[in-house]
Design a protein around this motif. Structure first.
Motif, mmCIF file in Angstrom:
data_model
loop_
_atom_site.group_PDB
_atom_site.id
_atom_site.type_symbol
_atom_site.label_atom_id
_atom_site.label_comp_id
_atom_site.label_asym_id
_atom_site.label_seq_id
_atom_site.Cartn_x
_atom_site.Cartn_y
_atom_site.Cartn_z
ATOM 1 N N VAL A 1 0.848 -1.194 0.000
ATOM 2 C CA VAL A 1 0.000 0.000 0.000
ATOM 3 C C VAL A 1 0.881 1.240 0.000
ATOM 4 N N VAL A 2 0.454 2.244 -0.756
ATOM 5 C CA VAL A 2 1.106 3.550 -0.673
ATOM 6 C C VAL A 2 0.072 4.605 -0.308
ATOM 7 N N GLY A 3 0.513 5.573 0.470
ATOM 8 C CA GLY A 3 -0.328 6.694 0.857
ATOM 9 C C GLY A 3 0.264 7.989 0.342
ATOM 10 N N LEU A 4 -0.577 8.818 -0.243
ATOM 11 C CA LEU A 4 -0.103 10.067 -0.848
ATOM 12 C C LEU A 4 -0.797 11.265 -0.217
ATOM 13 N N THR A 5 -0.080 12.379 -0.213
ATOM 14 C CA THR A 5 -0.668 13.639 0.189
ATOM 15 C C THR A 5 -1.125 14.415 -1.038
ATOM 16 N N THR A 6 -2.162 15.215 -0.851
ATOM 17 C CA THR A 6 -2.565 16.155 -1.907
ATOM 18 C C THR A 6 -2.371 17.590 -1.435
ATOM 19 N N ASP A 7 -1.773 17.776 -0.266
ATOM 20 C CA ASP A 7 -1.452 19.115 0.218
ATOM 21 C C ASP A 7 -0.282 19.681 -0.568
ATOM 22 N N GLU A 8 -0.392 20.923 -0.948
ATOM 23 C CA GLU A 8 0.682 21.627 -1.650
ATOM 24 C C GLU A 8 1.093 20.914 -2.935
ATOM 25 N N THR A 9 0.167 20.190 -3.556
ATOM 26 C CA THR A 9 0.433 19.553 -4.839
ATOM 27 C C THR A 9 -0.619 20.013 -5.844
ATOM 28 N N ARG A 10 -0.519 19.495 -7.041
ATOM 29 C CA ARG A 10 -1.455 19.883 -8.111
ATOM 30 C C ARG A 10 -2.750 19.103 -7.951
ATOM 31 N N ALA A 11 -3.478 19.397 -6.869
ATOM 32 C CA ALA A 11 -4.648 18.576 -6.545
ATOM 33 C C ALA A 11 -5.906 19.401 -6.306
ATOM 34 N N THR A 12 -5.923 20.639 -6.780
ATOM 35 C CA THR A 12 -7.102 21.480 -6.585
ATOM 36 C C THR A 12 -7.572 21.987 -7.931
ATOM 37 N N PRO A 13 -8.781 21.651 -8.357
ATOM 38 C CA PRO A 13 -9.669 20.677 -7.716
ATOM 39 C C PRO A 13 -9.252 19.240 -8.069
ATOM 40 N N LEU A 14 -9.711 18.287 -7.254
ATOM 41 C CA LEU A 14 -9.412 16.885 -7.490
ATOM 42 C C LEU A 14 -10.740 16.182 -7.773
ATOM 43 N N TYR A 15 -11.120 16.155 -9.038
ATOM 44 C CA TYR A 15 -12.394 15.552 -9.422
ATOM 45 C C TYR A 15 -12.328 14.024 -9.454
ATOM 46 N N ASP A 16 -11.164 13.499 -9.862
ATOM 47 C CA ASP A 16 -11.054 12.070 -10.116
ATOM 48 C C ASP A 16 -9.729 11.561 -9.548
ATOM 49 N N PRO A 17 -9.745 10.816 -8.447
ATOM 50 C CA PRO A 17 -8.495 10.341 -7.846
ATOM 51 C C PRO A 17 -7.638 9.517 -8.797
ATOM 52 N N LEU B 1 -3.763 10.398 -9.928
ATOM 53 C CA LEU B 1 -2.612 9.518 -9.778
ATOM 54 C C LEU B 1 -1.837 9.370 -11.082
ATOM 55 N N VAL B 2 -2.546 9.260 -12.188
ATOM 56 C CA VAL B 2 -1.888 8.999 -13.473
ATOM 57 C C VAL B 2 -1.337 10.273 -14.102
ATOM 58 N N PHE B 3 -2.061 11.390 -13.990
ATOM 59 C CA PHE B 3 -1.677 12.573 -14.751
ATOM 60 C C PHE B 3 -1.120 13.736 -13.924
ATOM 61 N N SER B 4 -1.344 13.744 -12.616
ATOM 62 C CA SER B 4 -0.945 14.908 -11.826
ATOM 63 C C SER B 4 0.067 14.610 -10.732
ATOM 64 N N ALA B 5 -0.061 13.475 -10.084
ATOM 65 C CA ALA B 5 0.783 13.173 -8.934
ATOM 66 C C ALA B 5 2.219 12.871 -9.356
ATOM 67 N N HIS B 6 3.122 12.978 -8.397
ATOM 68 C CA HIS B 6 4.504 12.593 -8.643
ATOM 69 C C HIS B 6 5.064 11.958 -7.382
ATOM 70 N N GLY B 7 6.249 11.375 -7.498
ATOM 71 C CA GLY B 7 6.785 10.562 -6.418
ATOM 72 C C GLY B 7 6.936 11.282 -5.101
#
Length: 439
Positions: free
Chosen positions: A366-382, A386-392
């Motif tokens: 399992v991995v847990g990710l933060t969306t604070d201070e990342t490109r996650a506003t707005p986050l319509y689709d988790p 994960l595929v297009f916005s998140a990074h390591g």
């Protein structure tokens, strides 16, 4: 342990306010947060914004970590024979240990919990030991090269296969089955027919051992194999026994119709490495066609000198965008397809059952990710996030088989600062200064 957050259980299942219960190495329950908390009171609770299956790097080179940046802007065979293989040949046992630890550290920090790792010719023990100590799940193998290899890397085929047997006996099934073996010829260019057929024989002699090699990554490679054997690369590998459900072939860019039929008919797994393929200008793998044929396609970062990162989230984004451009089709390789490549498809290629989904009874990777201070506003689709916005760097929690490897952004199974400091010291002593176009 009980984990809460938005649970991306698989490519089709998202629980917005969810929870996961981990008991020993398995997931005991997955569901709505309130229901799970009621059913499992008095558990240690950790909360993250997003929870996802650990990612599977289905083709990586952990021990090339000390060579990041030494061979930019270089064509594959020059990159390999003039820069990377000499670097590998220069690594002694300690350097190999440092390189592997550095690679596994990066994977743990960025959310890769399982890897199919193509090591090097010498000192493979040190990488296996590092994988065991750091707790990652992996399918690892010593590299076989018995022709056309640089000084220090070429071996006699019988000696190389005997060493492979020794490593299998020592490490296959280590760490309660978390570590497994893959017989690992470098590629057809650097292996004789005797070596390739020997690789198949060794794999057949040991239950659960797989085969992992490169294939059809570069047009010059394909031409070389055809000149030497009279056959296209995949046909040659098929003839010597290196296709099948227990075989993982990295890249497979330059394949023709008949070769793709062989891959599909034999159940051979293909690993797509888009960043490496772009950086080395190798080409674009025909991933959509492979998927249409029912070929299992997994995802890999390849090595730090040709990517130059082991971040699985960045790789997912690249994987989708490249296929969309290739096909001029925005619907090509949607987020769901790419997420499966990076999770359950990768686990299937690596030969680990019940890995790649957050389901009851599955292994607790399992991995847990933060969306604070990342490109996650707005986050319509988790899933899209994960595929297009998140990074390591968003990964704050990493668990493998119920064991916490990283918590709240701090790796707990190793001293990350000490690994990086020692890696810098070792790298400073290597004669690998870049000498490339554009420098």
């Amino acid at each position: 342990m009980l984990l809460t957050g938005t649970v991306v259980a698989d490519a089709s299942t998202v629980i917005e306010d969810g929870a996961i219960v981990v008991e020993d190495e398995r997931i005991a329950a997955v569901g709505e947060r309130e229901d799970v908390l009621d059913a499992y009171p008095d558990r240690e609770v950790r909360s993250y914004d997003l929870l996802a299956p650990g990612f599977v790097g289905s083709h990586v080179h952990s021990v090339q970590s000390l060579g990041r940046g030494i061979a930019d802007d270089t064509e594959l065979l020059d990159w390999l024979f003039d820069h990377v293989l000499p670097m590998e040949a220069s690594l002694d046992g300690e350097a190999m240990s440092v390189a592997a630890r550095l690679g596994y550290l990066e994977m743990i920090e960025s959310g890769t919990t399982t890897c199919v790792d193509h090591l090097s010719v010498h000192h493979a023990d040190r990488a296996f030991d590092a994988a065991v100590e750091m707790g990652i799940r992996g399918r690892l193998g010593k590299v076989l090269m018995d022709k056309s290899a640089p000084d220090g890397l070429q071996e006699d085929a019988d000696a190389a296969l005997a060493e492979t047997e020794r490593l299998i006996e020592r490490y296959h099934g280590a760490n309660d089955g978390r570590i497994r073996y893959a017989v690992t010829p470098r590629f057809a260019v650097s292996c004789t027919e005797e070596c390739l057929r020997g690789a198949r024989a060794v794999a057949d002699d040991h239950d659960g051992v797989r085969i992992h090699t490169h294939a059809s990554e570069n047009r010059d490679e394909v031409a070389t194999v055809e000149d030497e054997t009279g056959r296209r690369n995949i046909h040659w590998l098929d003839e010597v026994g290196l296709t099948g459900e227990d075989v993982v072939l990295a890249h497979c860019i330059w394949t023709d119709e008949s070769e793709r039929e062989v891959l599909a008919e034999t159940g051979t797994h293909v690993t797509y490495c888009p960043s490496s393929n772009m950086k080395l200008a190798s080409g674009i793998a025909p991933v959509v066609d492979y998927l249409d044929r029912g070929i299992n396609v997994a995802l890999g970062n390849d090595g730090p000198p040709c990517n130059n990162t082991l971040d699985p989230l960045t790789e997912m984004r690249q994987a989708s965008l490249l296929q969309k451009v290739e096909h001029l089709d925005p619907e090509a390789t949607p987020a769901r397809t790419i997420f499966e490549m990076a999770t359950v498809n990768g686990a299937r290629a690596a030969g680990f059952d019940r890995v790649g989904k957050l389901h009851e009874g599955w292994r607790a990777d399992v991995v847990g990710l933060t969306t604070d201070e990342t490109r996650a506003t707005p986050l319509y689709d988790p899933l899209s996030h994960l595929v297009f916005s998140a990074h390591g760097d968003d990964v704050r929690f990493t668990m493998v088989g119920g064991d916490v490897l990283q918590a709240d952004g701090e790796v707990v199974v190793a001293d990350a600062d000490a690994i990086r400091e020692r890696a810098r010291e070792v790298a400073d002593g290597l004669d690998v200064a870049p000498d490339q176009p554009g420098r």
